[in-house]
Design a protein around this motif. Structure first.
Motif, PDB file in Angstrom:
ATOM      1  N   TYR A 134       0.893  -1.153   0.000  1.00  0.00           N
ATOM      2  CA  TYR A 134       0.000   0.000   0.000  1.00  0.00           C
ATOM      3  C   TYR A 134       0.938   1.211   0.000  1.00  0.00           C
ATOM      4  O   TYR A 134       1.876   1.261   0.802  1.00  0.00           O
ATOM      5  N   PHE A 149       1.585   5.574  -0.259  1.00  0.00           N
ATOM      6  CA  PHE A 149       0.977   6.843   0.127  1.00  0.00           C
ATOM      7  C   PHE A 149       1.931   8.003  -0.147  1.00  0.00           C
ATOM      8  O   PHE A 149       3.138   7.833  -0.127  1.00  0.00           O
ATOM      9  N   TYR A 165       2.327  11.862   1.490  1.00  0.00           N
ATOM     10  CA  TYR A 165       1.902  12.828   2.495  1.00  0.00           C
ATOM     11  C   TYR A 165       2.630  14.145   2.260  1.00  0.00           C
ATOM     12  O   TYR A 165       3.753  14.169   1.742  1.00  0.00           O
ATOM     13  N   LEU A 195      -2.504  13.563   4.254  1.00  0.00           N
ATOM     14  CA  LEU A 195      -2.509  12.597   3.163  1.00  0.00           C
ATOM     15  C   LEU A 195      -2.912  13.268   1.858  1.00  0.00           C
ATOM     16  O   LEU A 195      -3.948  13.925   1.770  1.00  0.00           O
ATOM     17  N   LYS A 208      -3.446   7.876  -1.978  1.00  0.00           N
ATOM     18  CA  LYS A 208      -3.029   6.536  -1.572  1.00  0.00           C
ATOM     19  C   LYS A 208      -3.360   5.527  -2.658  1.00  0.00           C
ATOM     20  O   LYS A 208      -4.319   5.703  -3.424  1.00  0.00           O
ATOM     21  N   PHE A 266       6.408  13.376   1.562  1.00  0.00           N
ATOM     22  CA  PHE A 266       6.898  12.068   1.996  1.00  0.00           C
ATOM     23  C   PHE A 266       6.120  10.949   1.302  1.00  0.00           C
ATOM     24  O   PHE A 266       4.897  10.972   1.268  1.00  0.00           O
ATOM     25  N   LEU A 309      11.376  10.223   9.573  1.00  0.00           N
ATOM     26  CA  LEU A 309      10.194   9.730  10.274  1.00  0.00           C
ATOM     27  C   LEU A 309      10.375   8.260  10.604  1.00  0.00           C
ATOM     28  O   LEU A 309      10.528   7.429   9.712  1.00  0.00           O
ATOM     29  N   TYR A 346      -5.091  -2.051   7.531  1.00  0.00           N
ATOM     30  CA  TYR A 346      -4.659  -0.687   7.248  1.00  0.00           C
ATOM     31  C   TYR A 346      -5.786   0.158   6.659  1.00  0.00           C
ATOM     32  O   TYR A 346      -6.470  -0.234   5.736  1.00  0.00           O
ATOM     33  N   GLU A 373      -6.713   4.644   6.248  1.00  0.00           N
ATOM     34  CA  GLU A 373      -6.042   5.933   6.173  1.00  0.00           C
ATOM     35  C   GLU A 373      -5.654   6.413   7.554  1.00  0.00           C
ATOM     36  O   GLU A 373      -6.438   6.369   8.494  1.00  0.00           O
ATOM     37  N   ALA A 374      -4.426   6.876   7.683  1.00  0.00           N
ATOM     38  CA  ALA A 374      -3.930   7.401   8.950  1.00  0.00           C
ATOM     39  C   ALA A 374      -4.041   8.917   8.951  1.00  0.00           C
ATOM     40  O   ALA A 374      -3.598   9.579   8.013  1.00  0.00           O
TER      41      ALA A 374
END
Lengths: 114, 113
Positions: free
Chosen positions: A32, A34, A36, A46, A49, A90, B43, B99, B101-102
């Motif tokens: 997965y 993403f 950011y 976000l 994704k 990121f 991070l 998982y 979305e965070a």
């Protein structure tokens, strides 16, 4: 183990020019992916994704990214840069069953010039 | 809908002290993760809590610990602070186990002097 590589710690573009931020990943299982964005002294927001399905993903603020399995890439693009796009970006990866443990790239600082 | 709330936003501590940071996730979110952000290391994942249980742990010394309460709020604690612990600590919340979305809070900026 998974990892993400972001090529170019600093990218500078002119306002109105194409933005291209590069991200390559390494994962032994389907990832997965993403993107950011982080503004100074702020958390992460976000942009977009990829989990499954369509490989071209559209996000907020006109950004999009394409998942290319053969190239293990997930580059971020925007057709026309705006001054407000100046920030740090990121790329991150996780995988199904990985819970919410994100592995981040080292970030790319985008500068937009007049 | 309120976002992820981290308190305090800024903190200055002395070497050897301990510190506790707090994170209130978005209502309904049961997963809380913590990350450390520094200029040198970027991070890095600290740990994740889901339904009051630590589900994932990063590669940090035992001085870093956390917990989650029944209302999903989470705290992280750092004991015997070192100068290298100076960082932005970010909390992220997600809806459920697999998982999703965070959503990140604005972070707590910890400075160790």
């Amino acid at each position: 183990a998974q990892s993400v590589t972001q090529l170019g710690s600093h990218v500078s573009v002119s306002e109105g020019a194409l933005v291209l931020l590069r991200c390559n990943y390494s994962s032994s299982v389907p990832p997965y992916l993403f993107w950011y964005v982080q503004y100074p002294n702020q958390g992460l927001q976000l942009l977009l994704k990829y989990t499954t399905g369509a490989t071209l993903v559209k996000g907020i603020n006109g950004f999009e990214a394409e998942f290319k399995k053969s190239e293990t890439s997930f580059h971020l693009t925007k057709p026309s840069a705006h001054m407000s796009d100046a920030a740090e970006y990121f790329c991150a990866v996780t995988f199904t069953g990985g819970g919410n443990k994100l592995t981040f790239g080292t970030g790319t600082q985008l500068k937009v010039e007049l | 809908k309120a976002g992820v709330t981290q308190t305090p936003r800024y903190l200055i501590k002395t070497r050897g002290q301990q510190v506790t940071l707090s994170c209130s996730p978005i209502s309904g979110h049961r997963s809380v993760s913590w990350y450390q952000q520094t200029p040198g290391q970027g991070l890095q994942f600290l740990f994740e809590y889901f339904s009051e249980t630590q589900r994932n742990k990063g590669n940090f010394p035992g001085r870093f610990s956390g917990r989650q309460f029944s209302n999903s709020r989470s705290e992280m604690n750092v004991s015997t602070l070192e100068l290298g612990d100076s960082a932005l600590y970010l909390c992220a919340s997600s809806v459920a186990g697999r998982y999703t979305e965070a959503f990140f809070g604005q972070g707590t900026r910890l400075t160790v002097v």
